[in-house]
Design a protein around this motif. Structure first.
Motif, PDB file in Angstrom:
ATOM      1  N   LYS A   1     -29.557 -43.561 -15.067  1.00 23.88           N
ATOM      2  CA  LYS A   1     -28.255 -42.908 -14.994  1.00 23.88           C
ATOM      3  C   LYS A   1     -27.570 -43.151 -13.643  1.00 23.88           C
ATOM      4  O   LYS A   1     -26.640 -42.436 -13.273  1.00 23.88           O
ATOM      5  CB  LYS A   1     -28.409 -41.416 -15.262  1.00 23.88           C
TER       6      LYS A   1
ATOM      7  N   ARG B   1     -24.182 -38.447 -10.122  1.00 25.96           N
ATOM      8  CA  ARG B   1     -23.780 -38.433 -11.532  1.00 25.96           C
ATOM      9  C   ARG B   1     -23.901 -39.828 -12.136  1.00 25.96           C
ATOM     10  O   ARG B   1     -24.029 -40.823 -11.428  1.00 25.96           O
ATOM     11  CB  ARG B   1     -22.337 -37.927 -11.655  1.00 25.96           C
ATOM     12  N   SER B   2     -23.818 -39.891 -13.452  1.00 28.59           N
ATOM     13  CA  SER B   2     -23.963 -41.177 -14.132  1.00 28.59           C
ATOM     14  C   SER B   2     -22.649 -41.947 -14.233  1.00 28.59           C
ATOM     15  O   SER B   2     -22.655 -43.143 -14.526  1.00 28.59           O
ATOM     16  CB  SER B   2     -24.522 -40.960 -15.540  1.00 28.59           C
ATOM     17  N   GLU B   3     -21.527 -41.259 -13.994  1.00 26.74           N
ATOM     18  CA  GLU B   3     -20.237 -41.926 -14.060  1.00 26.74           C
ATOM     19  C   GLU B   3     -19.789 -42.357 -12.661  1.00 26.74           C
ATOM     20  O   GLU B   3     -20.092 -41.696 -11.668  1.00 26.74           O
ATOM     21  CB  GLU B   3     -19.184 -40.988 -14.660  1.00 26.74           C
ATOM     22  N   ILE B   4     -19.061 -43.460 -12.601  1.00 28.42           N
ATOM     23  CA  ILE B   4     -18.528 -43.933 -11.327  1.00 28.42           C
ATOM     24  C   ILE B   4     -17.469 -42.949 -10.838  1.00 28.42           C
ATOM     25  O   ILE B   4     -16.510 -42.665 -11.559  1.00 28.42           O
ATOM     26  CB  ILE B   4     -17.905 -45.333 -11.480  1.00 28.42           C
TER      27      ILE B   4
ATOM     28  N   THR C   1     -14.251 -41.811  -9.608  1.00 28.59           N
ATOM     29  CA  THR C   1     -12.968 -42.501  -9.508  1.00 28.59           C
ATOM     30  C   THR C   1     -11.853 -41.489  -9.308  1.00 28.59           C
ATOM     31  O   THR C   1     -11.645 -40.608 -10.142  1.00 28.59           O
ATOM     32  CB  THR C   1     -12.682 -43.332 -10.776  1.00 28.59           C
TER      33      THR C   1
ATOM     34  N   LYS D   1     -23.044 -49.198 -13.979  1.00 27.24           N
ATOM     35  CA  LYS D   1     -21.798 -49.321 -14.741  1.00 27.24           C
ATOM     36  C   LYS D   1     -20.752 -50.195 -14.063  1.00 27.24           C
ATOM     37  O   LYS D   1     -19.698 -50.449 -14.629  1.00 27.24           O
ATOM     38  CB  LYS D   1     -21.237 -47.937 -15.037  1.00 27.24           C
TER      39      LYS D   1
ATOM     40  N   SER E   1     -30.968 -40.845 -11.101  1.00 26.92           N
ATOM     41  CA  SER E   1     -29.606 -41.126 -10.646  1.00 26.92           C
ATOM     42  C   SER E   1     -29.658 -42.140  -9.497  1.00 26.92           C
ATOM     43  O   SER E   1     -30.675 -42.803  -9.271  1.00 26.92           O
ATOM     44  CB  SER E   1     -28.937 -39.837 -10.178  1.00 26.92           C
TER      45      SER E   1
ATOM     46  N   TYR F   1     -24.961 -44.567 -11.407  1.00 24.44           N
ATOM     47  CA  TYR F   1     -23.598 -45.018 -11.697  1.00 24.44           C
ATOM     48  C   TYR F   1     -23.392 -46.493 -11.362  1.00 24.44           C
ATOM     49  O   TYR F   1     -22.513 -47.165 -11.929  1.00 24.44           O
ATOM     50  CB  TYR F   1     -22.587 -44.174 -10.920  1.00 24.44           C
TER      51      TYR F   1
END
Length: 262
Positions: free
Chosen positions: A203, A127-130, A132, A208, A237, A205
């Motif tokens: 994208k 995914r593109s978000e870390i 968490t 970021k 990714s 992660y």
């Protein structure tokens, strides 16, 4: 007191090139208690506590540190560092088959079989978000079996990764490279003397993380890699070479063609 001392067994273990003395008592039905002395103490400093915990059902272990008591002297005492003691202790625990407390990741992964762990990692880290976890969560809680695999990662791919990690486990892969980063020795004036080609998904992660995008795009990398080329794949990714193999192959072959080996 002499009779009590007979309840304590003594042995020497070959640890990192030295023979270290270890005193033990008890069978350990309730677990293991490790006793570590300071200066000017030796294992004997813990004799009362060893007998007490052994009588209560624990296994008591008290080593003589290297250079102390009945343990060998290190060849260069003046070169001693605390890390020697840490590594000696871990080796002693391994030699005595004492299970060490798992790290957070190991404990998290250990709740599931290898296939579930690999599946979740590929889902989250594509995914593109870390990824968490919240305070009451672990990473493995961020996806379940109803969460689909990335469309480019097949069940057959998952089976291959699973079979390999069932052999190796996750302990060493977590240690190297991630947990050993702080042990790296700095390189004076680091510089790549060969052409460098980076293919990265836009994208991913990782971009970021604080400072990563700036380092990649503000020219900092050119200080270390004068002949640098970075290509971003818009929908790529973290696993861009598996997600877009044809595109990455095209880029790679083009780079190799432009930089023939002498």
């Amino acid at each position: 007191m002499a009779e009590q001392q007979q309840q304590i067994e003594h042995s020497h273990l070959a640890i990192r090139g030295l023979n270290l003395h270890v005193a033990q008592a008890g069978t350990g039905e309730l677990g293991t208690v490790l006793f570590l002395h300071g200066f000017p103490e030796i294992w004997y400093s813990w004799r009362h506590q060893m007998l007490a915990v052994a009588a209560a059902g624990y296994r008591a272990i008290a080593p003589d540190w290297r250079g102390y008591g009945l343990s060998d002297q290190p060849p260069e005492p003046e070169a001693a560092v605390y890390r020697d003691l840490e590594e000696d202790l871990l080796a002693v625990l391994d030699a005595l088959s004492v299970p060490k407390e798992p790290g957070r990741a190991e404990a998290d992964f250990g709740r599931y079989d290898v296939k579930r762990v690999v599946r979740t990692i590929y889902i989250l880290f594509s995914r593109s978000e870390i990824p968490t976890a919240k305070e009451d969560q672990e990473i493995m809680d961020l996806a379940d079996l109803s969460t689909p695999l990335p469309e480019w990662f097949t069940e057959e791919d998952l089976a291959v990764y699973t079979s390999l990690y069932e052999k190796s486990g996750f302990v060493y892969p977590l240690q190297m490279p991630y947990r050993s980063l702080h042990k790296r020795h700095p390189i004076e004036d680091p510089k790549f003397e060969v052409p460098v080609f980076v293919v990265m998904g836009e994208k991913d992660y990782v971009i970021k993380f604080p400072g990563v995008e700036a380092v990649l795009k503000n020219g900092t990398m050119e200080k270390f890699a004068p002949d640098l080329k970075i290509t971003y794949i818009p929908e790529g990714s973290h696993f861009v070479q598996e997600q877009f193999p044809d595109k990455v192959n095209e880029l790679l072959l083009g780079f190799l063609k432009d930089h023939p080996v002498a």
